[in-house]
Design a protein around this motif. Structure first.
Motif, PDB file in Angstrom:
ATOM      1  N   LEU A 172       3.129  27.961  -2.346  1.00  0.00           N
ATOM      2  CA  LEU A 172       2.516  26.647  -2.392  1.00  0.00           C
ATOM      3  C   LEU A 172       2.860  25.901  -1.108  1.00  0.00           C
ATOM      4  N   PHE A 173       1.826  25.526  -0.345  1.00  0.00           N
ATOM      5  CA  PHE A 173       2.018  24.874   0.951  1.00  0.00           C
ATOM      6  C   PHE A 173       1.916  23.358   0.874  1.00  0.00           C
ATOM      7  N   THR A 174       1.400  22.831  -0.226  1.00  0.00           N
ATOM      8  CA  THR A 174       1.244  21.391  -0.420  1.00  0.00           C
ATOM      9  C   THR A 174       1.719  21.040  -1.824  1.00  0.00           C
ATOM     10  N   ASP A 175       1.589  19.774  -2.177  1.00  0.00           N
ATOM     11  CA  ASP A 175       1.909  19.404  -3.551  1.00  0.00           C
ATOM     12  C   ASP A 175       0.930  20.122  -4.483  1.00  0.00           C
ATOM     13  N   PRO A 176       1.306  20.291  -5.756  1.00  0.00           N
ATOM     14  CA  PRO A 176       0.459  21.086  -6.650  1.00  0.00           C
ATOM     15  C   PRO A 176      -0.714  20.325  -7.260  1.00  0.00           C
ATOM     16  N   GLY A 177      -1.110  19.208  -6.683  1.00  0.00           N
ATOM     17  CA  GLY A 177      -2.228  18.429  -7.216  1.00  0.00           C
ATOM     18  C   GLY A 177      -3.570  19.039  -6.864  1.00  0.00           C
ATOM     19  N   ASN A 178      -4.598  18.203  -6.888  1.00  0.00           N
ATOM     20  CA  ASN A 178      -5.938  18.657  -6.503  1.00  0.00           C
ATOM     21  C   ASN A 178      -5.925  19.164  -5.072  1.00  0.00           C
ATOM     22  N   ASP A 179      -6.727  20.171  -4.813  1.00  0.00           N
ATOM     23  CA  ASP A 179      -6.879  20.732  -3.467  1.00  0.00           C
ATOM     24  C   ASP A 179      -5.571  21.294  -2.913  1.00  0.00           C
ATOM     25  N   ALA A 180      -4.784  21.921  -3.759  1.00  0.00           N
ATOM     26  CA  ALA A 180      -3.526  22.519  -3.307  1.00  0.00           C
ATOM     27  C   ALA A 180      -3.810  23.684  -2.364  1.00  0.00           C
ATOM     28  N   VAL A 181      -2.994  23.796  -1.335  1.00  0.00           N
ATOM     29  CA  VAL A 181      -3.104  24.908  -0.401  1.00  0.00           C
ATOM     30  C   VAL A 181      -2.092  25.955  -0.851  1.00  0.00           C
ATOM     31  N   VAL A 182      -2.591  27.133  -1.201  1.00  0.00           N
ATOM     32  CA  VAL A 182      -1.747  28.215  -1.719  1.00  0.00           C
ATOM     33  C   VAL A 182      -2.103  29.534  -1.039  1.00  0.00           C
ATOM     34  N   ARG A 183      -1.111  30.408  -0.996  1.00  0.00           N
ATOM     35  CA  ARG A 183      -1.367  31.749  -0.457  1.00  0.00           C
ATOM     36  C   ARG A 183      -1.044  32.766  -1.539  1.00  0.00           C
ATOM     37  N   LEU A 184      -2.020  33.602  -1.809  1.00  0.00           N
ATOM     38  CA  LEU A 184      -1.847  34.668  -2.777  1.00  0.00           C
ATOM     39  C   LEU A 184      -1.523  35.961  -2.053  1.00  0.00           C
ATOM     40  N   PRO A 185      -0.669  36.779  -2.635  1.00  0.00           N
ATOM     41  CA  PRO A 185      -0.403  38.066  -2.006  1.00  0.00           C
ATOM     42  C   PRO A 185      -1.640  38.948  -2.137  1.00  0.00           C
ATOM     43  N   PRO A 186      -1.961  39.751  -1.211  1.00  0.00           N
ATOM     44  CA  PRO A 186      -1.345  40.032   0.080  1.00  0.00           C
ATOM     45  C   PRO A 186      -2.050  39.319   1.225  1.00  0.00           C
ATOM     46  N   ARG A 187      -2.702  38.198   0.955  1.00  0.00           N
ATOM     47  CA  ARG A 187      -3.486  37.494   1.964  1.00  0.00           C
ATOM     48  C   ARG A 187      -2.596  36.957   3.084  1.00  0.00           C
ATOM     49  N   HIS A 188      -3.134  36.957   4.309  1.00  0.00           N
ATOM     50  CA  HIS A 188      -2.399  36.390   5.446  1.00  0.00           C
ATOM     51  C   HIS A 188      -2.555  34.868   5.466  1.00  0.00           C
ATOM     52  N   PHE A 189      -3.793  34.406   5.268  1.00  0.00           N
ATOM     53  CA  PHE A 189      -4.047  32.969   5.297  1.00  0.00           C
ATOM     54  C   PHE A 189      -4.134  32.413   3.880  1.00  0.00           C
ATOM     55  N   PRO A 190      -3.643  31.199   3.693  1.00  0.00           N
ATOM     56  CA  PRO A 190      -3.758  30.546   2.388  1.00  0.00           C
ATOM     57  C   PRO A 190      -5.207  30.155   2.098  1.00  0.00           C
ATOM     58  N   GLY A 191      -5.420  29.732   0.886  1.00  0.00           N
ATOM     59  CA  GLY A 191      -6.705  29.193   0.464  1.00  0.00           C
ATOM     60  C   GLY A 191      -6.489  27.813  -0.124  1.00  0.00           C
ATOM     61  N   VAL A 192      -7.560  27.215  -0.566  1.00  0.00           N
ATOM     62  CA  VAL A 192      -7.500  25.897  -1.187  1.00  0.00           C
ATOM     63  C   VAL A 192      -7.906  26.061  -2.640  1.00  0.00           C
ATOM     64  N   LEU A 193      -7.045  25.622  -3.530  1.00  0.00           N
ATOM     65  CA  LEU A 193      -7.333  25.686  -4.954  1.00  0.00           C
ATOM     66  C   LEU A 193      -8.105  24.431  -5.344  1.00  0.00           C
ATOM     67  N   ILE A 194      -9.340  24.617  -5.765  1.00  0.00           N
ATOM     68  CA  ILE A 194     -10.165  23.494  -6.179  1.00  0.00           C
ATOM     69  C   ILE A 194     -10.234  23.522  -7.704  1.00  0.00           C
ATOM     70  N   GLN A 195      -9.816  22.439  -8.320  1.00  0.00           N
ATOM     71  CA  GLN A 195      -9.837  22.336  -9.772  1.00  0.00           C
ATOM     72  C   GLN A 195     -11.286  22.352 -10.267  1.00  0.00           C
ATOM     73  N   GLY A 196     -11.474  22.787 -11.495  1.00  0.00           N
ATOM     74  CA  GLY A 196     -12.816  22.910 -12.061  1.00  0.00           C
ATOM     75  C   GLY A 196     -13.605  21.616 -12.064  1.00  0.00           C
ATOM     76  N   ASP A 197     -12.944  20.497 -12.381  1.00  0.00           N
ATOM     77  CA  ASP A 197     -13.670  19.228 -12.383  1.00  0.00           C
ATOM     78  C   ASP A 197     -14.096  18.841 -10.974  1.00  0.00           C
ATOM     79  N   SER A 198     -13.252  19.128  -9.998  1.00  0.00           N
ATOM     80  CA  SER A 198     -13.602  18.846  -8.600  1.00  0.00           C
ATOM     81  C   SER A 198     -14.749  19.742  -8.140  1.00  0.00           C
ATOM     82  N   LEU A 199     -14.744  20.987  -8.571  1.00  0.00           N
ATOM     83  CA  LEU A 199     -15.829  21.914  -8.240  1.00  0.00           C
ATOM     84  C   LEU A 199     -17.147  21.414  -8.827  1.00  0.00           C
ATOM     85  N   SER A 200     -17.102  20.904 -10.039  1.00  0.00           N
ATOM     86  CA  SER A 200     -18.291  20.360 -10.681  1.00  0.00           C
ATOM     87  C   SER A 200     -18.825  19.151  -9.912  1.00  0.00           C
TER      88      SER A 200
END
Length: 94
Positions: free
Chosen positions: A8-36
């Motif tokens: 976890l690269f940011t706070d765990p709120g909306n639009d959290a920046v996270v890196r999943l293994p084995p990815r080199h670059f993180p992604g942005v987690l967009i909550q379902g309501d935000s995606l809608s």
């Protein structure tokens, strides 16, 4: 469902920046309501275009772009704070 550890690269709120293994670059987690909400914004632009309302389409697209620019700035800031170079990775995003 699989349980994994993520970085976890940011706070765990909306639009959290996270890196999943084995990815080199993180992604942005967009909550379902935000995606809608994003989907609704795009639908508004499509509808305005279909009706020939260029002014409304432009205004809605400008707001959507500003939101994405904020999200991208948050992403870049998080990566830089953790020593990950972003310039070559983000060339394709701009």
């Amino acid at each position: 469902m699989e349980l994994i550890e993520a970085e976890l690269f940011t706070d765990p709120g909306n639009d959290a920046v996270v890196r999943l293994p084995p990815r080199h670059f993180p992604g942005v987690l967009i909550q379902g309501d935000s995606l809608s909400i994003i989907r609704g914004d795009v639908a508004e632009i499509v509808e305005a275009c279909a009706q020939g309302d260029v002014q409304d389409a432009h205004e809605a697209a400008t707001l959507l772009l500003a939101n994405f620019d904020e999200l991208l700035a948050r992403y870049e800031s998080a990566l830089e704070a953790h020593g990950i170079k972003t310039s070559s990775h983000l060339v394709s995003l701009r």
